[in-house]
Design a protein around this motif. Structure first.
Motif, mmCIF file in Angstrom:
data_model
loop_
_atom_site.group_PDB
_atom_site.id
_atom_site.type_symbol
_atom_site.label_atom_id
_atom_site.label_comp_id
_atom_site.label_asym_id
_atom_site.label_seq_id
_atom_site.Cartn_x
_atom_site.Cartn_y
_atom_site.Cartn_z
ATOM 1 N N ALA A 48 0.857 -1.181 0.000
ATOM 2 C CA ALA A 48 0.000 0.000 0.000
ATOM 3 C C ALA A 48 0.895 1.234 0.000
ATOM 4 O O ALA A 48 2.117 1.131 0.096
ATOM 5 C CB ALA A 48 -0.882 -0.019 1.235
ATOM 6 N N ILE A 49 0.273 2.410 -0.134
ATOM 7 C CA ILE A 49 1.035 3.647 0.028
ATOM 8 C C ILE A 49 1.290 3.790 1.521
ATOM 9 O O ILE A 49 0.340 3.863 2.302
ATOM 10 C CB ILE A 49 0.237 4.852 -0.495
ATOM 11 C CG1 ILE A 49 -0.050 4.687 -1.978
ATOM 12 C CG2 ILE A 49 0.982 6.150 -0.232
ATOM 13 C CD1 ILE A 49 -1.032 5.714 -2.526
ATOM 14 N N GLY A 50 2.520 3.783 1.920
ATOM 15 C CA GLY A 50 2.770 3.845 3.355
ATOM 16 C C GLY A 50 4.242 3.972 3.670
ATOM 17 O O GLY A 50 5.094 3.899 2.780
ATOM 18 N N PRO A 51 4.548 4.174 4.954
ATOM 19 C CA PRO A 51 5.943 4.293 5.336
ATOM 20 C C PRO A 51 6.608 2.913 5.433
ATOM 21 O O PRO A 51 5.924 1.903 5.611
ATOM 22 C CB PRO A 51 5.871 4.946 6.713
ATOM 23 C CG PRO A 51 4.532 4.576 7.243
ATOM 24 C CD PRO A 51 3.626 4.384 6.079
ATOM 25 N N ARG A 94 7.686 20.506 -0.983
ATOM 26 C CA ARG A 94 6.893 19.989 -2.093
ATOM 27 C C ARG A 94 5.767 19.097 -1.589
ATOM 28 O O ARG A 94 4.639 19.161 -2.097
ATOM 29 C CB ARG A 94 7.806 19.203 -3.046
ATOM 30 C CG ARG A 94 7.652 19.636 -4.477
ATOM 31 C CD ARG A 94 8.498 18.789 -5.368
ATOM 32 N NE ARG A 94 7.701 17.721 -5.967
ATOM 33 C CZ ARG A 94 8.227 16.730 -6.672
ATOM 34 N NH1 ARG A 94 9.526 16.642 -6.831
ATOM 35 N NH2 ARG A 94 7.454 15.822 -7.209
ATOM 36 N N ALA A 95 6.076 18.253 -0.618
ATOM 37 C CA ALA A 95 5.064 17.348 -0.086
ATOM 38 C C ALA A 95 3.928 18.134 0.562
ATOM 39 O O ALA A 95 2.752 17.802 0.400
ATOM 40 C CB ALA A 95 5.694 16.381 0.915
ATOM 41 N N GLU A 96 4.299 19.193 1.272
ATOM 42 C CA GLU A 96 3.289 20.023 1.940
ATOM 43 C C GLU A 96 2.390 20.692 0.885
ATOM 44 O O GLU A 96 1.165 20.725 1.012
ATOM 45 C CB GLU A 96 3.984 21.081 2.816
ATOM 46 C CG GLU A 96 3.039 22.011 3.562
ATOM 47 C CD GLU A 96 2.063 21.278 4.478
ATOM 48 O OE1 GLU A 96 2.445 20.261 5.078
ATOM 49 O OE2 GLU A 96 0.901 21.728 4.567
ATOM 50 N N ALA A 97 3.038 21.193 -0.185
ATOM 51 C CA ALA A 97 2.271 21.822 -1.266
ATOM 52 C C ALA A 97 1.323 20.807 -1.901
ATOM 53 O O ALA A 97 0.164 21.120 -2.189
ATOM 54 C CB ALA A 97 3.221 22.390 -2.324
ATOM 55 N N GLN A 123 -2.810 10.909 0.272
ATOM 56 C CA GLN A 123 -2.198 9.882 1.098
ATOM 57 C C GLN A 123 -0.677 9.858 0.915
ATOM 58 O O GLN A 123 0.074 9.750 1.880
ATOM 59 C CB GLN A 123 -2.797 8.534 0.720
ATOM 60 C CG GLN A 123 -2.757 7.561 1.867
ATOM 61 C CD GLN A 123 -3.357 6.235 1.467
ATOM 62 O OE1 GLN A 123 -4.070 6.148 0.457
ATOM 63 N NE2 GLN A 123 -3.066 5.219 2.231
ATOM 64 N N ARG A 124 -0.253 9.975 -0.350
ATOM 65 C CA ARG A 124 1.186 9.983 -0.622
ATOM 66 C C ARG A 124 1.860 11.126 0.102
ATOM 67 O O ARG A 124 2.917 10.982 0.700
ATOM 68 C CB ARG A 124 1.432 10.129 -2.121
ATOM 69 C CG ARG A 124 1.327 8.850 -2.896
ATOM 70 C CD ARG A 124 2.057 8.988 -4.211
ATOM 71 N NE ARG A 124 1.519 10.043 -5.064
ATOM 72 C CZ ARG A 124 0.495 9.864 -5.892
ATOM 73 N NH1 ARG A 124 -0.079 8.688 -5.986
ATOM 74 N NH2 ARG A 124 0.058 10.849 -6.643
ATOM 75 N N ALA A 125 1.213 12.309 0.038
ATOM 76 C CA ALA A 125 1.802 13.495 0.665
ATOM 77 C C ALA A 125 1.886 13.313 2.175
ATOM 78 O O ALA A 125 2.905 13.653 2.799
ATOM 79 C CB ALA A 125 0.975 14.724 0.314
ATOM 80 N N LEU A 129 5.293 13.294 4.451
ATOM 81 C CA LEU A 129 5.509 14.220 5.558
ATOM 82 C C LEU A 129 5.787 13.448 6.843
ATOM 83 O O LEU A 129 6.652 13.821 7.634
ATOM 84 C CB LEU A 129 4.290 15.126 5.734
ATOM 85 C CG LEU A 129 4.103 16.152 4.619
ATOM 86 C CD1 LEU A 129 2.753 16.836 4.738
ATOM 87 C CD2 LEU A 129 5.221 17.183 4.642
ATOM 88 N N LYS A 130 5.063 12.357 7.010
ATOM 89 C CA LYS A 130 5.228 11.550 8.217
ATOM 90 C C LYS A 130 6.643 10.976 8.274
ATOM 91 O O LYS A 130 7.320 11.051 9.292
ATOM 92 C CB LYS A 130 4.194 10.419 8.205
ATOM 93 C CG LYS A 130 3.716 10.029 9.591
ATOM 94 C CD LYS A 130 2.890 8.772 9.500
ATOM 95 C CE LYS A 130 1.408 9.045 9.643
ATOM 96 N NZ LYS A 130 0.617 7.826 9.419
#
Lengths: 136, 281
Positions: A48-51, A94-97, A123-125, A129-130
């Motif tokens: 999945a999209i995740g850390p 960039r992620a925040e934007a 979710q990716r962003a 950030l996380k």
């Protein structure tokens, strides 16, 4: 921590993001979080999209994984992801934007397909950030 | 014989053309190196995905997917060409090859790059997709965007097979047009060693369904990168020969310039001598 290790490789279409001998890796599969230690049975699972967390000795690395697959064999673990970044490579600005953009788009609610796309972009962003250590 | 001033002017204009092409040659060279590195960096991902799929197919598990089975309907072609010219015969070669391939087995085309679009819309070919990529560095997302709607078309039997026509980057000096079949997916690279049975989570079928489209995206991405590297290679070669031509022309012009100058001097001396003789006489 045990002294048993395996080689972890993270590959994306663009490049090889990571390759090192590690003790443990924790990923998010589509079914939930999964930890892989040396000697895990051979397995293939979609991600999945995740850390992702990587443990090497006393060190811990983090990375943002944008879906893909994990392949576990006797000697190594390969992660094939459409995009992946190590924590230190993440562009927080960039992620925040991207997060703001996705939120704005979700607020408008247009066609369903845009909605799904904006949701996964959000979710990716958030994962980025996380992983970079700035909770969104 | 042209007069010396004209020749001098021509020399200086050819000279500045030579400077420009030389600069363009060097820029193309730098881009080529980066494009080449991208091609190499993208290979492991595609290879791994292909291995995973072929392993699944050999596992004897109950799996199936429409993308693995031949469809009914006309063939479709993704044609990758350049966004602009100044790259020698690069665009002409790939487009001629594409035209021949399509003629042998007619079907709609998906054009990527302005040159491909211009060529096929002039020929009255049916175009079902049209993409224009940023000039440099195509991305994986570009490739996915091109392929995604075509997978739908294939599942709906609007197209019966899908082919990618691109310029294969064999080496810096050798690029050749090539066509590969994307759909149905066949003939994948085998993994050399048998690694024994795997556990597929959540199920082999679901893993397969996720693998196949991503494999195609990565094949097309690889094609985009190779086409780009070939284009820069062709561009560098074209600019190099333009520079060589300019230098050769300067040599010729310098020769005529010297000859003209010599003639003028001889003429002058003759006049002076004649003048002196006339005074003496």
């Amino acid at each position: 921590m045990s002294d048993k290790t395996f080689v972890l490789t993270v590959v994306t279409p663009e490049r090889r993001v990571f390759q090192e001998t590690v003790n443990m890796v924790i990923v998010h599969t589509v079914d939930g979080e999964m930890g892989v230690l040396p000697g895990h049975i051979p397995l293939i699972a979609p991600l999945a999209i995740g850390p992702m967390r990587i443990k090497t000795g006393d060190d811990e690395h983090k990375a943002a994984i944008n879906g893909g697959f994990i392949e576990v064999t006797a000697e190594q673990v390969i992660i094939l992801s459409e995009s992946a970044e190590m924590a230190e490579e993440i562009d927080v600005v960039r992620a925040e934007a991207a997060r703001q953009r996705a939120l704005a788009r979700l607020g408008k609610k247009q066609a369903d397909i845009d909605y799904a796309r904006a949701q996964s972009a959000l979710q990716r962003a958030i994962v980025r950030l996380k992983v970079a250590g700035r909770e969104g | 014989m042209a007069n010396t001033r004209d020749i001098k002017r021509r020399i200086s204009s050819v000279n500045s053309i030579g400077h420009i092409t030389k600069a363009m040659e060097m820029v193309a060279g730098a881009k080529l190196r980066r494009a080449q590195a991208n091609v190499i960096a993208s290979r492991p991902y595609t290879l791994h995905l292909a291995q995973l799929i072929s392993r699944l197919q050999k596992s004897g598990l109950e799996i199936s997917d429409p993308l693995l089975e031949s469809g009914t309907g006309p063939a479709a072609y993704i044609v990758l060409a350049g966004e602009r010219g100044l790259s020698g015969a690069y665009n002409a070669n790939i487009l001629r090859f594409a035209q021949e391939t399509v003629r042998n087995n007619p079907g709609p085309v998906i054009v990527v790059g302005r040159k491909a679009k211009d060529y096929f819309s002039k020929g009255g070919q049916k175009i079902i997709g049209e993409y224009s990529l940023r000039y440099e560095d195509p991305t994986y997302v570009d490739a996915a965007n091109i392929v995604k709607p075509l997978l739908e078309n294939y599942r709906d039997d609007i197209i019966g097979s899908l082919h990618l026509i691109y310029t294969e980057f064999v080496s810096v000096l050798n690029h050749k047009p090539a066509a590969v079949q994307l759909l149905p997916i066949t003939g994948l690279v085998d993994s050399e060693e048998d690694t024994g049975p795997y556990l597929y989570e959540p199920s082999p079928q679901e893993v397969l369904e996720r693998l196949l489209p991503r494999y195609l995206y990565s094949v097309v991405y690889q094609g985009l990168l190779e086409a780009k590297a070939s284009e820069f290679g062709a561009q560098r070669t074209a600019m190099k020969s333009a520079t060589d031509n300019a230098n050769e022309m300067i040599e010729h012009l310098t020769l005529s310039y010297n000859r003209a100058r010599q003639t003028a001097i001889t003429q002058e001396i003759l006049e002076v001598v004649n003048g002196a003789q006339a005074l003496e006489g």
